[in-house]
Design an enzyme around this catalytic site. Structure first.
Site, PDB file in Angstrom:
ATOM      1  N   LEU A  18     -23.594  79.221  41.335  1.00  0.00           N
ATOM      2  CA  LEU A  18     -24.177  80.289  42.059  1.00  0.00           C
ATOM      3  C   LEU A  18     -25.098  80.993  41.384  1.00  0.00           C
ATOM      4  O   LEU A  18     -25.838  81.771  41.797  1.00  0.00           O
ATOM      5  CB  LEU A  18     -22.957  81.196  42.884  1.00  0.00           C
ATOM      6  CG  LEU A  18     -21.960  80.339  43.645  1.00  0.00           C
ATOM      7  CD1 LEU A  18     -20.836  81.019  43.865  1.00  0.00           C
ATOM      8  CD2 LEU A  18     -22.642  79.624  45.115  1.00  0.00           C
ATOM      9  N   GLY A  19     -24.758  81.290  40.128  1.00  0.00           N
ATOM     10  CA  GLY A  19     -25.626  82.314  39.043  1.00  0.00           C
ATOM     11  C   GLY A  19     -25.078  82.065  37.817  1.00  0.00           C
ATOM     12  O   GLY A  19     -23.856  81.600  37.620  1.00  0.00           O
ATOM     13  N   GLY A  21     -25.095  84.545  33.804  1.00  0.00           N
ATOM     14  CA  GLY A  21     -25.614  85.720  33.103  1.00  0.00           C
ATOM     15  C   GLY A  21     -25.451  85.618  31.777  1.00  0.00           C
ATOM     16  O   GLY A  21     -25.649  84.289  31.157  1.00  0.00           O
ATOM     17  N   PHE A  23     -23.177  85.555  29.180  1.00  0.00           N
ATOM     18  CA  PHE A  23     -21.986  84.904  28.679  1.00  0.00           C
ATOM     19  C   PHE A  23     -20.839  84.390  29.791  1.00  0.00           C
ATOM     20  O   PHE A  23     -19.978  83.692  29.529  1.00  0.00           O
ATOM     21  CB  PHE A  23     -21.088  85.761  27.588  1.00  0.00           C
ATOM     22  CG  PHE A  23     -20.834  87.051  28.319  1.00  0.00           C
ATOM     23  CD1 PHE A  23     -21.786  88.177  27.904  1.00  0.00           C
ATOM     24  CD2 PHE A  23     -19.829  87.341  29.462  1.00  0.00           C
ATOM     25  CE1 PHE A  23     -21.320  89.584  28.477  1.00  0.00           C
ATOM     26  CE2 PHE A  23     -19.692  88.623  29.912  1.00  0.00           C
ATOM     27  CZ  PHE A  23     -20.338  89.776  29.348  1.00  0.00           C
ATOM     28  N   ALA A  24     -21.599  84.447  30.831  1.00  0.00           N
ATOM     29  CA  ALA A  24     -20.757  83.951  32.203  1.00  0.00           C
ATOM     30  C   ALA A  24     -21.636  83.018  32.926  1.00  0.00           C
ATOM     31  O   ALA A  24     -22.991  83.200  33.323  1.00  0.00           O
ATOM     32  CB  ALA A  24     -20.133  84.791  33.006  1.00  0.00           C
ATOM     33  N   VAL A  26     -21.194  81.553  37.383  1.00  0.00           N
ATOM     34  CA  VAL A  26     -20.323  81.504  38.359  1.00  0.00           C
ATOM     35  C   VAL A  26     -20.752  80.285  39.183  1.00  0.00           C
ATOM     36  O   VAL A  26     -21.664  79.947  39.834  1.00  0.00           O
ATOM     37  CB  VAL A  26     -20.856  82.718  39.290  1.00  0.00           C
ATOM     38  CG1 VAL A  26     -19.712  82.894  40.586  1.00  0.00           C
ATOM     39  CG2 VAL A  26     -20.542  84.063  38.378  1.00  0.00           C
ATOM     40  N   LYS A  41     -15.618  82.491  38.407  1.00  0.00           N
ATOM     41  CA  LYS A  41     -16.490  82.942  37.182  1.00  0.00           C
ATOM     42  C   LYS A  41     -16.029  82.338  35.926  1.00  0.00           C
ATOM     43  O   LYS A  41     -15.085  82.438  35.532  1.00  0.00           O
ATOM     44  CB  LYS A  41     -16.552  84.285  37.212  1.00  0.00           C
ATOM     45  CG  LYS A  41     -17.393  85.223  36.197  1.00  0.00           C
ATOM     46  CD  LYS A  41     -17.156  86.692  36.359  1.00  0.00           C
ATOM     47  CE  LYS A  41     -18.219  87.526  35.514  1.00  0.00           C
ATOM     48  NZ  LYS A  41     -18.376  88.815  35.720  1.00  0.00           N
ATOM     49  N   ASP A 144     -21.414 101.719  39.001  1.00  0.00           N
ATOM     50  CA  ASP A 144     -22.785 100.818  39.080  1.00  0.00           C
ATOM     51  C   ASP A 144     -23.036 100.489  40.591  1.00  0.00           C
ATOM     52  O   ASP A 144     -23.258  99.293  40.652  1.00  0.00           O
ATOM     53  CB  ASP A 144     -22.645  99.628  38.173  1.00  0.00           C
ATOM     54  CG  ASP A 144     -23.964  99.130  37.717  1.00  0.00           C
ATOM     55  OD1 ASP A 144     -25.042  99.938  37.827  1.00  0.00           O
ATOM     56  OD2 ASP A 144     -24.078  97.906  37.399  1.00  0.00           O
TER      57      ASP A 144
END
Length: 562
Positions: A18-19, A21, A23-24, A26, A41, A144
């Site tokens: 799904l996506g 970052g 260091f992760a 998903v 995740k 945030d």
């Protein structure tokens, strides 16, 4: 396809990412016991090593906060928080199993629609205020809040990504996303997390109502200065009901002690209608059903129940997959893609046209440089007048772009009749924002040159032509944004052309003759400065090339006869 398992209950396939970052990653996964679709995740420990213990502590804090909220939801229903189901840690990875939101984020929705109808925007906001009130009651601040951290599941809006969240009364770590950060991030050593969340949620409501980010700039510093110094106000273009007009300034209030709270917002009359809305009642019913099933599964429900739930979910998945494969859906997706492609192409065309307008303005400014270098004694005042008109053209374009006004054929002959959707996306484009910044820099540079030229001419006129000083100051002292009166400008240009023509008849040096001819043609083109910049009277690109290559005869051919 490579299938991965997480503990005894969950699995996912690497193709269903799904996506990702820093260091992760998903993935879309599944609860093998119930068939429920989940988001998994996967955090790789090897990638965490370069960040040290601090980032690991932050991840554990996020997990602890989500687990605390999950426990609290058992007592007080809140469908508007992205749920955590489980966290498993291995030697290599940390797995966080989350509620899967099948409709993306609020940012995705904004990109498609730009803004929401007022009633829909208020219903979305009503859900998020409840999420904020819920985390406040649990002494948690998100810190945030922004569209990409609001997830959508079956039409329900859920606050998620608690990576910056904390659980204490006062904070001193300054973090978040600049356009949504409250003033106290920049002018205080500590702040109340719930108060900064209210500020951010107010700006999010403004964005989904009006299709604009209120505090925006070319740099983080510029944004922070606007947040500190620019008062939040609603203009004539911000059309909304009286209740919203009263509410927004109370949320985007620079004095944090006067900022409204989530509980106070929920008590406002405008939100009472939603409490009996069928959509809201249905959300509450679904949430009760979820917890009944969740707690039942947690308490070792029977295998027969598990099989039935799994079968129901499997049938549901097959139905959804079949619907996705329908030709009508595929056609709709193609049409959307074509529309996006058309918009991107139109934005690129618009940028090219605006850059051509800039080139037309550069022809004006370059003339000043040329005259200053070759005919400064004769053309001092002409340089000043032309400089002012050049600045005026930059100012006219910059003001239109700043106000997000649609440009037309009156601005440039090559503009087509682009629809409003193109222009809505145009002003959000990063390349356009950069272009506007470049135009502002060029405009400021011309303004400096104008002021310098004015001061020089003012001193010279007072010394050598004192009787002409008042007249010069009355023209030079006019607002630079409105330029020289057109009649006066044309008379000055015609007079200069006559002087240069006379000089041409008596000049025998071929090099100087060419310079004079170049000046005459150039001044003639600039005399009609509006037509020049619009491309109606001059082939701008060819004219520029002829200037650079000293092709005097070709310069004349660039002037259109009509």
């Amino acid at each position: 396809m490579s299938k991965k398992t997480v503990g005894s209950k969950y699995e996912y396939e690497l193709s269903n990412k799904l996506g990702s970052g820093a260091f992760a990653e998903v993935y879309k996964g599944k609860n093998k016991m119930t068939g429920e679709v989940v988001a998994i995740k996967v955090i790789k420990r090897t990638l965490l090593e370069k960040y040290g213990d601090e980032i690991l502590n932050q991840i554990h804090q996020e997990i602890n906060i989500l687990q605390k909220l999950m426990l609290s939801m058992r007592k007080t229903l809140c469908p508007f928080i992205n749920k955590i189901y489980e966290c498993l840690e291995t030697t290599n990875n940390i797995y966080i199993v989350l509620e899967y939101c099948n409709q993306g984020t609020l940012l995705d929705k904004i990109k498609k629609q730009r803004k929401l109808p007022e009633d829909e925007a208020l219903f979305v906001f009503f859900q998020l205020v409840q999420a904020l009130d819920f985390i406040c009651d649990n002494n948690i601040a998100h810190r945030d809040i922004k569209p990409e951290n609001v997830f959508i599941k079956d039409g329900i809006y859920k606050l998620g990504d608690f990576g910056f969240a904390g659980q204490k009364s006062l904070y001193n770590t300054h973090l978040g996303t600049y356009p949504y950060m409250a003033p106290e991030f920049f002018n205080s050593s500590s702040y109340d997390g719930n108060q900064v969340d209210i500020w951010a949620l107010g700006l999010l409501l403004h964005e989904i109502l009006f299709g604009e980010i209120y505090y925006i700039g070319n740099s983080q510093y510029e944004v922070s200065q606007k947040i500190l110094n620019k008062q939040y106000t609603l203009g004539a273009q911000h059309k909304c009901c009286k209740e919203i007009q009263d509410l927004l300034p109370k949320m985007v209030e620079k004095d944090k002690t006067k900022r409204i709270t989530a509980k106070q917002i929920l008590e406002l009359p405008i939100f009472q209608k939603f409490k009996n809305d069928s959509r809201y009642l249905n959300i509450e019913a679904q949430e009760r059903q979820f917890w009944e099933l969740f707690l039942k599964n947690e308490n070792n429900q029977t295998e027969e129940d598990l099989k039935k739930a799994s079968k129901d979910e499997e049938e549901k998945q097959k139905k959804e997959e079949k619907e996705k494969q329908m030709l009508a859906q595929e056609k709709l997706q193609n049409e959307k893609q074509q529309k996006r492609d058309q918009i991107c192409k139109a934005i690129s065309q618009n940028i090219e046209i605006i850059n051509e307008m800039r080139d037309g303005m550069k022809i004006i400014i370059k003339l000043c440089e040329f005259l200053k270098e070759n005919f400064n004694e004769v053309c001092r005042y002409d340089i000043f007048y032309i400089l002012k008109q050049g600045y005026n053209q930059y100012h006219h374009l910059k003001e239109k772009l700043d106000a997000c006004k649609i440009l037309t054929k009156e601005d440039h002959i090559k503009f087509e009749n682009f629809d409003n959707e193109v222009w809505d996306q145009f002003y959000l484009d990063q390349n356009v924002q950069s272009l506007i910044g470049d135009i502002e820099c060029e405009r400021n540079q011309i303004r400096k040159e104008y002021i310098s030229q004015f001061n020089q001419l003012n001193n010279r006129t007072s010394k050598e032509y004192n009787n002409y000083l008042l007249e010069f100051q009355s023209v030079g002292g006019l607002d630079i944004d409105v330029g020289i009166p057109e009649k006066l400008f044309l008379e000055q240009m015609a007079s200069t052309i006559n002087v240069l023509n006379c000089e041409l008849t008596i000049q025998s040096d071929n090099k100087i003759q060419q310079l004079i001819k170049k000046a005459i043609i150039w001044i003639f083109a600039v005399a009609q400065f509006s037509d020049l910049v619009s491309g109606r009277k001059v082939d701008i690109q060819k004219f520029l090339r002829c200037i650079e290559n000293d092709q005097v005869d070709e310069m004349k051919k660039c002037l259109y006869s009509n």
